[in-house]
Enzyme design. Structure first.
Site, PDB file in Angstrom:
ATOM      1  CG  ASP A   1      -9.572   1.905  -0.716  1.00 26.71           C
ATOM      2  OD1 ASP A   1      -8.582   1.775  -1.471  1.00 26.71           O
ATOM      3  OD2 ASP A   1      -9.506   1.838   0.518  1.00 26.71           O
TER       4      ASP A   1
ATOM      5  CG  ASP B   1      -2.288   0.518   1.007  1.00 25.99           C
ATOM      6  OD1 ASP B   1      -2.437   1.333   0.080  1.00 25.99           O
ATOM      7  OD2 ASP B   1      -3.203   0.168   1.769  1.00 25.99           O
TER       8      ASP B   1
HETATM    9  C1  GLA Z   1      -5.983   1.217   1.528  1.00 26.07           C
HETATM   10  C2  GLA Z   1      -6.116   0.226   0.378  1.00 26.07           C
HETATM   11  C3  GLA Z   1      -7.239  -0.753   0.709  1.00 26.07           C
HETATM   12  C4  GLA Z   1      -6.922  -1.488   1.997  1.00 26.07           C
HETATM   13  C5  GLA Z   1      -6.705  -0.494   3.132  1.00 26.07           C
HETATM   14  C6  GLA Z   1      -6.162  -1.155   4.383  1.00 26.07           C
HETATM   15  O1  GLA Z   1      -7.102   2.021   1.654  1.00 26.07           O
HETATM   16  O2  GLA Z   1      -6.375   0.902  -0.816  1.00 26.07           O
HETATM   17  O3  GLA Z   1      -7.417  -1.674  -0.367  1.00 26.07           O
HETATM   18  O4  GLA Z   1      -5.777  -2.280   1.807  1.00 26.07           O
HETATM   19  O5  GLA Z   1      -5.765   0.514   2.754  1.00 26.07           O
HETATM   20  O6  GLA Z   1      -5.950  -0.254   5.438  1.00 26.07           O
END
Ligand code: GLA
Length: 416
Positions: free
Chosen positions: A211, A148
């Site tokens: 997301d 990430d």
């Molecule tokens: C980010 C990523 C998500 C998930 C969260 C976890 O938002 O884009 O897919 O992995 O972190 O905290």
């Protein structure tokens, strides 16, 4: 100067540094990830239950392979030697025990961390510990790393952002290789630093958007000003960064990732689930399930195990689909397939029903990237198969008339 650095970095990649493991994700990866349903509420018991369900539901037979733990598997601090520590309550027997259980089922095991000094959930990130963490993952039997982009430094110019991200992901890619265990490296910087330009030698897939949210056409705000952030429904993800223009970067071992699937999660209707799944398949996005496999409905199971739709995603030609045209509320997407075949997807974007006529004789689909052309005429008659329904619809000598409910799609395979 920054451009030069980036060019040097890319050259280094070409010369053998930062070469990801070859031979992985030849077709887009398929599996399950904990985040969309469980967020940080994960545990060894959940891993076991999901692995059991994975097999019992026939997902392995359908092509799903990876079981990936997202954020939340760690303790809040590293140990005195700087090692990552599995969360003691959630994983009392450590991560290797969970990985062993998954491997015993004939599946592969994945994990999550972050290029920043903390993950998005506030757990220890890998910055400055990349080689140490990669060795730990190899020791535990990790086969997949989602990496990430939270809590990294802010850069002022786009070029600086790109260079910084390319370097950060390269360090982890090198560390994984140095550790020696083949790991599918899934980059997750939300498309914020143009990964489609630099990530192919470094990783096997890269997120192209923020997301996902389980809705078809909404944008959901989170948090309070001034740090509000958004998650995105299916249509906003399709429109974001002009997904179909990124297709030149995709191919075997290097995929644009539109985020994990929300199929089966509350917020999407039957037609929306079908369209979401088929669109991700057509755009060659990884098919990482994000629903609760322990309590899956028959309807959801039949969508995610539809072999004919999965086959579009796993097609060996590896060409990402594209938006051929929009007419009123209906969008037509196309994807060239191996053996000269094609897939078409007709999507009703509207919240009202519509009827749509596709007059084959008047259409000509040209894909300059794949150097393929699809036209219809007396000497070019195609057989048409409806893949949601699993039935043949005749051929292209007669115009196709279809009624599409709100957000419904018709997905077709054309064969000569
Ligand atoms: C980010 C990523 C998500 C998930 C969260 C976890 O938002 O884009 O897919 O992995 O972190 O905290």
């Amino acid at each position: 100067m920054k451009k030069l650095l980036l060019a040097a970095l890319l050259l280094m990649c070409a010369n053998g540094y930062a070469q990801k493991f070859a031979g992985l994700a030849k077709t887009p990866q398929m599996g399950w990830n904990s985040w969309n349903t469980f967020a940080v509420n994960i545990s060894e018991q959940l891993v076991k239950d999901v692995a059991d369900a994975f097999i019992a539901l026939g997902l392995k037979d359908a092509g799903y392979e990876y079981l990936v733990l997202d954020d939340g598997w760690m303790a809040m601090e590293r140990d005195a030697s700087g090692n990552l520590v599995p969360h003691p309550d959630k994983f009392p027997n450590g991560i290797k025990a969970a990985a062993d259980y998954v491997h015993a089922k004939g599946l592969k095991f994945g994990i999550y961390n972050c290029a920043g000094w903390r993950t998005c959930g506030g757990y220890p990130g890998s910055k400055g510990h990349e080689y140490q963490d990669a060795l730990k993952y190899a020791e535990w039997g990790v086969d997949y790393l989602k990496y990430d982009w939270c809590n990294t430094a802010s850069m002022s110019s786009d070029a600086d952002k790109e260079t910084y991200a390319a370097e950060a992901y390269t360090v982890m890619s090198d560390a994984l290789r140095a550790a020696g265990r083949p790991v599918l490296f899934s980059l997750c910087e939300w498309g914020s630093t143009n990964p489609w330009k630099w990530a192919a030698p470094v990783g096997h897939s890269w997120r192209t958007t923020g997301d996902i949210h389980p809705c078809f056409d909404c944008v959901k705000p989170h948090g309070d000003a001034p740090s509000v952030w958004y998650s995105w429904g299916v249509i906003p993800i399709l429109n974001m960064r002009n997904q179909d223009s990124l297709r030149r970067a995709a191919g075997s071992g290097r995929w644009n990732d539109m985020d994990m699937l929300e199929v089966g999660n509350e917020g999407l209707s039957l037609h929306e689930n079908q369209s979401h799944f088929a669109l991700w398949a057509l755009l060659s996005s990884p098919l990482m399930l994000g629903n609760d496999l322990r309590s899956i409905s028959k309807e959801t199971l039949s969508i995610i195990t539809n072999k004919e739709i999965i086959a579009l995603n796993q097609d060996t030609l590896g060409i990402q689909g594209f938006r051929y045209k929009s007419a009123d509320s209906v969008e037509v997407w196309a994807k060239p397939l191996a053996e000269g075949q094609w897939a078409l997807l007709l999507l009703n974007r509207a919240t009202t029903p519509t009827t749509f006529t596709f007059d084959w004789a008047a259409e000509k689909i040209t894909d300059s990237f794949a150097q393929r052309e699809l036209s219809f005429g007396k000497n070019s008659v195609w057989k048409v198969r409806d893949l949601h329904a699993g039935k043949d619809l005749g051929n292209t000598t007669k115009a196709l008339k279809s009624a599409l409910a709100p957000h419904q799609s018709l997905v077709l395979r054309l064969t000569k």
